[in-house]
Structures are given as C-alpha cells and as structure tokens.
Design an enzyme around this catalytic site. Structure first.
Site, PDB file in Angstrom:
ATOM      1  N   LYS A  70       1.499  -0.448   7.233  1.00 21.37           N
ATOM      2  CA  LYS A  70       1.792   0.896   6.734  1.00 21.37           C
ATOM      3  C   LYS A  70       0.722   1.930   7.073  1.00 21.37           C
ATOM      4  O   LYS A  70       1.030   3.105   7.264  1.00 21.37           O
ATOM      5  CB  LYS A  70       2.004   0.870   5.220  1.00 21.37           C
ATOM      6  CG  LYS A  70       3.273   0.140   4.800  1.00 21.37           C
ATOM      7  CD  LYS A  70       3.494   0.257   3.317  1.00 21.37           C
ATOM      8  CE  LYS A  70       4.811  -0.376   2.913  1.00 21.37           C
ATOM      9  NZ  LYS A  70       5.153  -0.135   1.505  1.00 21.37           N
ATOM     10  N   ASP A 106       8.843   5.219   0.061  1.00 18.29           N
ATOM     11  CA  ASP A 106       8.351   4.567  -1.164  1.00 18.29           C
ATOM     12  C   ASP A 106       7.941   5.644  -2.161  1.00 18.29           C
ATOM     13  O   ASP A 106       8.285   5.584  -3.346  1.00 18.29           O
ATOM     14  CB  ASP A 106       7.136   3.681  -0.862  1.00 18.29           C
ATOM     15  CG  ASP A 106       7.486   2.430  -0.080  1.00 18.29           C
ATOM     16  OD1 ASP A 106       8.614   1.921  -0.250  1.00 18.29           O
ATOM     17  OD2 ASP A 106       6.633   1.969   0.686  1.00 18.29           O
ATOM     18  N   GLY A 131      -3.645  -0.915  -1.779  1.00 18.74           N
ATOM     19  CA  GLY A 131      -3.138  -0.846  -0.418  1.00 18.74           C
ATOM     20  C   GLY A 131      -2.216   0.328  -0.192  1.00 18.74           C
ATOM     21  O   GLY A 131      -2.179   1.282  -0.975  1.00 18.74           O
ATOM     22  N   GLY A 132      -1.441   0.258   0.890  1.00 18.53           N
ATOM     23  CA  GLY A 132      -0.565   1.365   1.265  1.00 18.53           C
ATOM     24  C   GLY A 132       0.472   1.693   0.215  1.00 18.53           C
ATOM     25  O   GLY A 132       0.712   2.863  -0.100  1.00 18.53           O
ATOM     26  N   MET A 133       1.104   0.664  -0.355  1.00 21.11           N
ATOM     27  CA  MET A 133       2.115   0.906  -1.384  1.00 21.11           C
ATOM     28  C   MET A 133       1.461   1.450  -2.645  1.00 21.11           C
ATOM     29  O   MET A 133       2.030   2.318  -3.330  1.00 21.11           O
ATOM     30  CB  MET A 133       2.878  -0.384  -1.693  1.00 21.11           C
ATOM     31  CG  MET A 133       4.020  -0.207  -2.678  1.00 21.11           C
ATOM     32  SD  MET A 133       5.312   0.858  -2.008  1.00 21.11           S
ATOM     33  CE  MET A 133       6.516   0.814  -3.347  1.00 21.11           C
TER      34      MET A 133
END
Length: 272
Positions: A70, A106, A131-133
């Site tokens: 991501k 997201d 992280g990315g999320m």
C-alpha cells in the site's frame, strides 16, 4: 453461466502478499449481474515496479492494492487522489488511458461507517496498528472529529509518526487503560479461534469498552468480535469495511454504482 473473458474484456486485478477470494467473487459477481464485460483476478508479485508497469502497459483498468504494497506503490503511479495523499497509503489504482491514479477507498469506507454507526466524535479510542491500513483508519477518525486517540504500536517510529500526524498519543502497549472504543488494525485474529493470543486487546479492555471495531475481514467474526459480542458491545466488523471499500473500487473501475440489493447479493456470494 460463468462469464468467459474475450478479447474485448476489461481486466481488473488485485495485488496482495496473500491474495484472497473476497474481491474476486464480489467484483465478478457484480460484473455478471450488471452485464459488464469485465473480469477480475487476484495476484501477488515479487517485483512490484514491474507489476505496476504491467498495469499501464497491458491496459489493465484497475488494481486493488493490499498489504504489503500500500505504501510502496505510491512512488509508482502518476497521480494520487486526496483520499490517499494525506495518509501516504493507497489501496486502489485506476488506469486512465495509461495514466495511473491512486485512491484509498479504505479511508472512504471507514468515514462512511463512522457516520452509519453514528459514533460520537467525543469518544476516546485506542487504535492498534501503524501500517498503511492503520493510517487510513486513523486519518478517517481524525477527519471525522475524533480528538482523543491513542495509537498502540510496538514500532515506535511508525507509531509516533502516525500519532503525531493525527494529533494523537503513542504507546507501545495499551497497559491498564480501558478506553470506550477499541480499534484493531493489525492482522491479529486472522487465524480465527478464541485464544487470548488472537485478541488485539485484553479481555478486561474489551469488557470495559462500549464499541469494538476490528478491521480484519476474514474470518467475518474474528476472536475480537466474538469476545465483544459476548459482552454485548456494539461492533463494527472488517466485513463492513471490505464490502464498502470494494464497492467504491467497483464504481471507480466501471463508472456504475450498483443498488443496495445488488451489493448485498455480491457480499453474500463473496462470503459463501
């Protein structure tokens, strides 16, 4: 009858370290339901620059991007939508005639869910992950007016950076704190089961919370969600996130927005 791709079929793909089946089944079911000559396939790669170059070179219309790509994908596209730029994490690439534009559905999905569940922005929360999320979820919470947040992450550099960017605090562990909302944005719980090691937060924190939000989508009822429901807590599941973000990807790829009944059918099919 299953759709058989032809020479004019529009191809969409996903790139993930561990490819799943939800997106494949969700998108392909809607393509067939709506009579669209599209086909969706899940993939992984050991050469990310070459894979993204292939999207451009082969005329692949869209690409879903999952862990661990991501953030690394950002340098490989031509344009980044505001939904992704501020959080430096993408999950969707759309190919517009050879020009690649990246989005973060997201983020869009979490913003919608916060509104749908009518959560009070004055609610204090702890979010586990960096992280990315986690960036997408934390940014959605911040932009929705949630000001009292703790980022719980063992990676101090990433955790502090995320906390600072949203005006939250960082802690390596939650400790004895029991905030009213718990948010898991780590892979903890993907293995299923009900063992304590599959819980992103302590049973004491879960019992004291009012709302539990687990971004893990598979299984649909994670150990954290099961434990929260056992205590009668309000829950937001990863299945809700993955369904909404997949819908927004579908719209970006096709320009068509299915109705709620069609989306529900696609989610049910994807879960089967």
């Amino acid at each position: 009858m299953a759709h058989i791709p032809g020479k004019d079929t529009v191809l969409c793909i996903s790139l993930a370290g561990r490819p799943g089946t939800f997106g494949v089944r969700f998108h392909n079911h809607l393509y067939q339901l709506l009579g669209l000559d599209y086909y969706y396939k899940a993939m992984t790669t050991q050469d990310l620059p070459a894979a993204v170059g292939g999207i451009r070179a082969l005329g692949i219309r869209g690409c879903g991007v999952s862990m661990p790509y991501k953030e690394a994908c950002m340098a490989l596209v031509d344009e980044i939508d505001p939904s992704a730029a501020a959080i430096e994490s993408i999950n969707t690439i759309v190919n517009e005639g050879g020009r690649l534009k990246a989005y973060n559905t997201d983020y869009l999905a979490v913003r919608q869910l916060l509104e749908q569940h009518r959560l009070d922005p004055d609610t204090a929360f702890a979010l586990r992950g960096s992280g990315g999320m986690a960036k997408a979820v934390a940014s959605a919470l911040c932009d929705a007016g949630f000001k009292q947040g703790i980022i719980v992450a063992r990676n101090e550099q990433a955790g502090r950076q995320l906390a600072d960017s949203c005006g939250y605090r960082w802690q390596a562990e939650l400790g004895d704190l029991c905030p009213p909302m718990l948010v898991n944005v780590t892979p903890i719980g993907m293995a299923g089961g009900v063992e304590a090691e599959q819980l992103a937060f302590s049973r004491e924190a879960i019992a004291a919370a009012q709302v539990v939000f687990d971004v893990v989508a598979m299984p649909a009822r994670t150990p954290l969600i099961i434990e929260a429901e056992r205590h009668g807590k309000a829950v937001i599941t990863g299945l809700e996130v993955i369904a909404l973000q997949a819908l927004e990807q579908f719209v970006l790829y096709t320009g068509v927005r299915p109705n709620s009944e069609q989306v529900a059918q696609a989610v049910a099919y994807a879960r089967a």
